[in-house]
Design an enzyme around this catalytic site. Sequence first.
Site, short mmCIF file in Angstrom:
data_model
loop_
_atom_site.label_atom_id
_atom_site.label_comp_id
_atom_site.label_asym_id
_atom_site.label_seq_id
_atom_site.Cartn_x
_atom_site.Cartn_y
_atom_site.Cartn_z
N GLU A 1 0.85 -1.22 0.01
CA GLU A 1 -0.08 0.08 0.13
C GLU A 1 0.86 1.23 -0.05
OE1 GLU A 1 1.00 1.67 2.85
OE2 GLU A 1 2.06 -0.31 3.29
N GLU B 1 4.62 -0.79 0.88
CA GLU B 1 4.68 -0.73 -0.66
C GLU B 1 4.53 -2.25 -1.11
OE1 GLU B 1 8.07 1.11 -2.40
OE2 GLU B 1 7.66 2.95 -1.17
#
Length: 357
Positions: free
Chosen positions: A180, A323
């Site tokens: 994310e 991420e």
Amino acid sequence: MTKERKINMTIEKIENNSLSPIVRDAVQKRLDMLTKPQGSLGVLEELVIRLALIQDSVTPVINKKYVFVFAADHGVAKEGVSAYPQEVTAQMVYNFLAGGAAINALSKRAGAEVVVVDAGVAHDFSGCKGLIDQKVVYGSHNMTESPAMSREEAIKCIVSGIELAEEYEKKGINLAGVGEMGIANTTAASAVTAILCKLSPTVVTGKGTGIDENRLEKKVNIVKKAIEINAPDVNDPLDVLSKVGGAEIGQIAGFLLGCAALRIPVITDGFIATSGALIAQALCPALSDFLFASHVSQEPGHIYQLKKLGLSPLFDLGLRLGEGTGTTIAMQLMDSALEAYYNMASFQQAGVSEKEE
């Protein structure tokens, strides 16, 4: 079909996806025949067994890997809970698409393709090549003043995630990682975790992007205030998601449900991604059988999330980036596990004497 029905049908499918003891026994037998003491490859052997069970095959395959980075903004960012300004979310989305982020470098090494999803960034990406547009909101509301999203928006996030899994199943995906991006999303994740793990915000809230002690104290109070004002129902995960969650957390939850329904092994990353898994597990307790936890984050709440999910992290490297970076390292461990499973000789093939009784 209503969106609620879509969610319920996905959950029903997961609950009907049995893990075959026949597959488990066959894979274990093959592992025990290889030229090594039984169980000596430790967690690598467990990975092979779990991959086989999820794919329902004694010959599990992971040759089409994707890492999905779900991005969204959070209204609570205006409370100063992050070391970075909100516009960094959109800037990092462009960086992902340009191939310049850590997740791009690590995914390349893992042989995985990066898929960037706009779940709810407060920025107009019109015409942006390569971005998956699943925008439900232009950033959530400030959860210290009102619910982060409406219930309808939360439901839409879940369904969007499910549908993304279905889309990539048609492309042949057989291993997924979820990550994310979203300034202030550790604040939302802390609130979700405090509620679903039934813990104090003081215990689960960490420094996120690297805030100092004074700002951490403020962040903890912000989480407490959001929970007090919105009074999320711990027995209603959609209520929790809508009141103190975020669009990327909701879409991750839906994506995990979609993957589990389709028997696609999926790896969670750190604290925020795992808060999506908490929402998904609250909707469907059987979900954890289809998940892998890549690592344990430096965020203090992550270990409690993993305990709630019943998952053991594969490693601890002190990661706190997000991420999806942890998932790429886990993918390489899985590759190693399958290399051993398929390419080691058996005792009989190698002419090696087996263990004496």
